[in-house]
Design a protein around this motif. Structure first.
Motif, PDB file in Angstrom:
ATOM      1  N   THR A  94       0.842  -1.194   0.000  1.00 33.16           N
ATOM      2  CA  THR A  94       0.000   0.000   0.000  1.00 33.16           C
ATOM      3  C   THR A  94       0.879   1.247   0.000  1.00 33.16           C
ATOM      4  O   THR A  94       0.657   2.178  -0.780  1.00 33.16           O
ATOM      5  CB  THR A  94      -0.943  -0.002   1.218  1.00 33.16           C
ATOM      6  N   TYR A  95       1.884   1.252   0.861  1.00 31.50           N
ATOM      7  CA  TYR A  95       2.811   2.385   0.926  1.00 31.50           C
ATOM      8  C   TYR A  95       3.454   2.635  -0.434  1.00 31.50           C
ATOM      9  O   TYR A  95       3.466   3.761  -0.938  1.00 31.50           O
ATOM     10  CB  TYR A  95       3.895   2.147   1.981  1.00 31.50           C
ATOM     11  N   ARG A  96       4.011   1.588  -1.020  1.00 30.69           N
ATOM     12  CA  ARG A  96       4.740   1.729  -2.285  1.00 30.69           C
ATOM     13  C   ARG A  96       3.817   2.269  -3.373  1.00 30.69           C
ATOM     14  O   ARG A  96       4.186   3.173  -4.128  1.00 30.69           O
ATOM     15  CB  ARG A  96       5.334   0.374  -2.697  1.00 30.69           C
ATOM     16  N   MET A  97       2.596   1.756  -3.460  1.00 33.20           N
ATOM     17  CA  MET A  97       1.677   2.177  -4.519  1.00 33.20           C
ATOM     18  C   MET A  97       1.307   3.657  -4.381  1.00 33.20           C
ATOM     19  O   MET A  97       1.306   4.400  -5.359  1.00 33.20           O
ATOM     20  CB  MET A  97       0.417   1.312  -4.491  1.00 33.20           C
ATOM     21  N   ILE A  98       1.014   4.091  -3.156  1.00 37.86           N
ATOM     22  CA  ILE A  98       0.609   5.484  -2.953  1.00 37.86           C
ATOM     23  C   ILE A  98       1.819   6.418  -3.002  1.00 37.86           C
ATOM     24  O   ILE A  98       1.763   7.481  -3.623  1.00 37.86           O
ATOM     25  CB  ILE A  98      -0.147   5.655  -1.626  1.00 37.86           C
ATOM     26  N   ALA A  99       2.919   6.045  -2.366  1.00 38.84           N
ATOM     27  CA  ALA A  99       4.101   6.908  -2.317  1.00 38.84           C
ATOM     28  C   ALA A  99       4.703   7.118  -3.711  1.00 38.84           C
ATOM     29  O   ALA A  99       5.171   8.214  -4.024  1.00 38.84           O
ATOM     30  CB  ALA A  99       5.147   6.330  -1.373  1.00 38.84           C
ATOM     31  N   ASP A 100       4.683   6.082  -4.534  1.00 35.42           N
ATOM     32  CA  ASP A 100       5.249   6.196  -5.877  1.00 35.42           C
ATOM     33  C   ASP A 100       4.350   6.993  -6.831  1.00 35.42           C
ATOM     34  O   ASP A 100       4.828   7.486  -7.854  1.00 35.42           O
ATOM     35  CB  ASP A 100       5.503   4.808  -6.474  1.00 35.42           C
ATOM     36  N   HIS A 101       3.050   7.087  -6.502  1.00 32.39           N
ATOM     37  CA  HIS A 101       2.091   7.750  -7.392  1.00 32.39           C
ATOM     38  C   HIS A 101       1.084   8.573  -6.595  1.00 32.39           C
ATOM     39  O   HIS A 101      -0.110   8.271  -6.595  1.00 32.39           O
ATOM     40  CB  HIS A 101       1.350   6.716  -8.244  1.00 32.39           C
ATOM     41  N   PRO A 102       1.526   9.642  -5.905  1.00 26.37           N
ATOM     42  CA  PRO A 102       0.579  10.428  -5.122  1.00 26.37           C
ATOM     43  C   PRO A 102      -0.509  11.056  -6.003  1.00 26.37           C
ATOM     44  O   PRO A 102      -0.224  11.526  -7.103  1.00 26.37           O
ATOM     45  CB  PRO A 102       1.438  11.489  -4.439  1.00 26.37           C
ATOM     46  N   TYR A 103      -1.728  11.014  -5.506  1.00 27.05           N
ATOM     47  CA  TYR A 103      -2.903  11.577  -6.181  1.00 27.05           C
ATOM     48  C   TYR A 103      -3.164  10.967  -7.557  1.00 27.05           C
ATOM     49  O   TYR A 103      -3.757  11.588  -8.414  1.00 27.05           O
ATOM     50  CB  TYR A 103      -2.808  13.105  -6.279  1.00 27.05           C
ATOM     51  N   ARG A 104      -2.750   9.732  -7.743  1.00 27.09           N
ATOM     52  CA  ARG A 104      -3.044   9.033  -9.006  1.00 27.09           C
ATOM     53  C   ARG A 104      -4.171   8.030  -8.823  1.00 27.09           C
ATOM     54  O   ARG A 104      -4.990   7.859  -9.716  1.00 27.09           O
ATOM     55  CB  ARG A 104      -1.799   8.327  -9.507  1.00 27.09           C
ATOM     56  N   TYR A 105      -4.194   7.350  -7.673  1.00 23.19           N
ATOM     57  CA  TYR A 105      -5.164   6.284  -7.439  1.00 23.19           C
ATOM     58  C   TYR A 105      -6.161   6.658  -6.352  1.00 23.19           C
ATOM     59  O   TYR A 105      -5.838   7.410  -5.443  1.00 23.19           O
ATOM     60  CB  TYR A 105      -4.443   5.001  -6.998  1.00 23.19           C
ATOM     61  N   THR A 106      -7.352   6.062  -6.443  1.00 27.16           N
ATOM     62  CA  THR A 106      -8.331   6.201  -5.371  1.00 27.16           C
ATOM     63  C   THR A 106      -8.071   5.109  -4.339  1.00 27.16           C
ATOM     64  O   THR A 106      -7.326   4.151  -4.594  1.00 27.16           O
ATOM     65  CB  THR A 106      -9.774   6.052  -5.890  1.00 27.16           C
ATOM     66  N   SER A 107      -8.724   5.235  -3.213  1.00 27.71           N
ATOM     67  CA  SER A 107      -8.619   4.208  -2.178  1.00 27.71           C
ATOM     68  C   SER A 107      -9.062   2.851  -2.725  1.00 27.71           C
ATOM     69  O   SER A 107      -8.421   1.834  -2.473  1.00 27.71           O
ATOM     70  CB  SER A 107      -9.482   4.614  -0.973  1.00 27.71           C
ATOM     71  N   ASP A 108     -10.162   2.821  -3.476  1.00 29.60           N
ATOM     72  CA  ASP A 108     -10.627   1.562  -4.078  1.00 29.60           C
ATOM     73  C   ASP A 108      -9.556   0.957  -4.967  1.00 29.60           C
ATOM     74  O   ASP A 108      -9.322  -0.256  -4.924  1.00 29.60           O
ATOM     75  CB  ASP A 108     -11.897   1.788  -4.911  1.00 29.60           C
ATOM     76  N   GLU A 153     -11.253  14.512  -5.999  1.00 26.38           N
ATOM     77  CA  GLU A 153     -11.631  13.433  -6.911  1.00 26.38           C
ATOM     78  C   GLU A 153     -11.450  12.064  -6.263  1.00 26.38           C
ATOM     79  O   GLU A 153     -11.562  11.044  -6.944  1.00 26.38           O
ATOM     80  CB  GLU A 153     -10.819  13.540  -8.188  1.00 26.38           C
ATOM     81  N   GLY A 154     -11.129  12.040  -4.969  1.00 26.14           N
ATOM     82  CA  GLY A 154     -10.972  10.783  -4.245  1.00 26.14           C
ATOM     83  C   GLY A 154      -9.606  10.143  -4.383  1.00 26.14           C
ATOM     84  O   GLY A 154      -9.385   9.042  -3.877  1.00 26.14           O
ATOM     85  N   ARG A 155      -8.670  10.814  -5.049  1.00 28.21           N
ATOM     86  CA  ARG A 155      -7.327  10.258  -5.207  1.00 28.21           C
ATOM     87  C   ARG A 155      -6.530  10.491  -3.930  1.00 28.21           C
ATOM     88  O   ARG A 155      -6.721  11.507  -3.260  1.00 28.21           O
ATOM     89  CB  ARG A 155      -6.634  10.888  -6.408  1.00 28.21           C
ATOM     90  N   VAL A 156      -5.645   9.557  -3.596  1.00 28.43           N
ATOM     91  CA  VAL A 156      -4.973   9.581  -2.296  1.00 28.43           C
ATOM     92  C   VAL A 156      -3.482   9.869  -2.390  1.00 28.43           C
ATOM     93  O   VAL A 156      -2.829   9.578  -3.389  1.00 28.43           O
ATOM     94  CB  VAL A 156      -5.192   8.253  -1.536  1.00 28.43           C
ATOM     95  N   ALA A 157      -2.970  10.459  -1.290  1.00 24.59           N
ATOM     96  CA  ALA A 157      -1.537  10.700  -1.127  1.00 24.59           C
ATOM     97  C   ALA A 157      -1.210  10.540   0.352  1.00 24.59           C
ATOM     98  O   ALA A 157      -2.078  10.730   1.215  1.00 24.59           O
ATOM     99  CB  ALA A 157      -1.164  12.097  -1.602  1.00 24.59           C
ATOM    100  N   LEU A 158       0.033  10.179   0.632  1.00 22.66           N
ATOM    101  CA  LEU A 158       0.489  10.032   2.014  1.00 22.66           C
ATOM    102  C   LEU A 158       1.094  11.337   2.507  1.00 22.66           C
ATOM    103  O   LEU A 158       1.784  12.034   1.752  1.00 22.66           O
ATOM    104  CB  LEU A 158       1.527   8.917   2.112  1.00 22.66           C
ATOM    105  N   VAL A 159       0.836  11.637   3.778  1.00 19.80           N
ATOM    106  CA  VAL A 159       1.357  12.864   4.382  1.00 19.80           C
ATOM    107  C   VAL A 159       2.057  12.467   5.688  1.00 19.80           C
ATOM    108  O   VAL A 159       1.416  11.907   6.587  1.00 19.80           O
ATOM    109  CB  VAL A 159       0.216  13.861   4.665  1.00 19.80           C
ATOM    110  N   PRO A 160       3.359  12.738   5.829  1.00 24.74           N
ATOM    111  CA  PRO A 160       4.083  12.316   7.029  1.00 24.74           C
ATOM    112  C   PRO A 160       3.661  13.085   8.279  1.00 24.74           C
ATOM    113  O   PRO A 160       3.507  14.311   8.243  1.00 24.74           O
ATOM    114  CB  PRO A 160       5.545  12.575   6.682  1.00 24.74           C
TER     115      PRO A 160
END
Length: 139
Positions: free
Chosen positions: A37-51, A102-109
């Protein structure tokens, strides 16, 4: 069909999180759900939705072929699934999760200026966000 998507929402670190700051989930021979999950979101912030994230991690771990993913996704979301509020990223590893308009996710430290602003209910664009916490580990 069920969804785990949030819009204009910030998932803050759980109240009982042991994290003092953000940490990358440890690498393992068989990658953990948190690591994928970390790798997918961290490598592509605001590209994917939670689903997108939750299904892709599940499908990768269960060896679902690319050709079968559309059918498998419909079956997967035919019943409710745990959302990112239950992920180890905001529960154990100190990562907030921002869901944009738009429901796209990013990680925030945890501890960053962006985290403080989002936890205060303001997005990087200056628009209001709903703030919710990750689920606690203990009752």
């Amino acid at each position: 069909m069920h969804t785990t998507d949030y819009v204009d929402t910030f998932i803050a670190v759980a109240e009982d999180s042991p994290a003092g700051g953000a940490a990358v989930p440890p690498e393992r021979a068989t990658p953990s759900v948190a690591g994928l999950t970390y790798r997918m979101i961290a490598d592509h912030p605001y590209r994917y939705t939670s689903d997108d994230v939750i299904f892709t991690v599940w499908a990768d771990r269960h060896g679902v072929a690319e050709a079968d993913r559309a059918r498998a996704r419909a079956e997967f979301f035919a019943k409710g699934q745990p959302c990112l509020r239950s992920s180890d990223l905001p529960k154990r590893y100190g990562w907030g999760v921002h869901c944009d308009g738009e429901g796209r996710v990013a990680l925030v430290p945890l501890g960053s200026d962006e985290y403080v602003a989002l936890a205060g209910g303001v997005s990087p664009e200056g628009t209001p966000v709903t703030v919710t916490r990750a689920m606690r580990s203990k009752r």
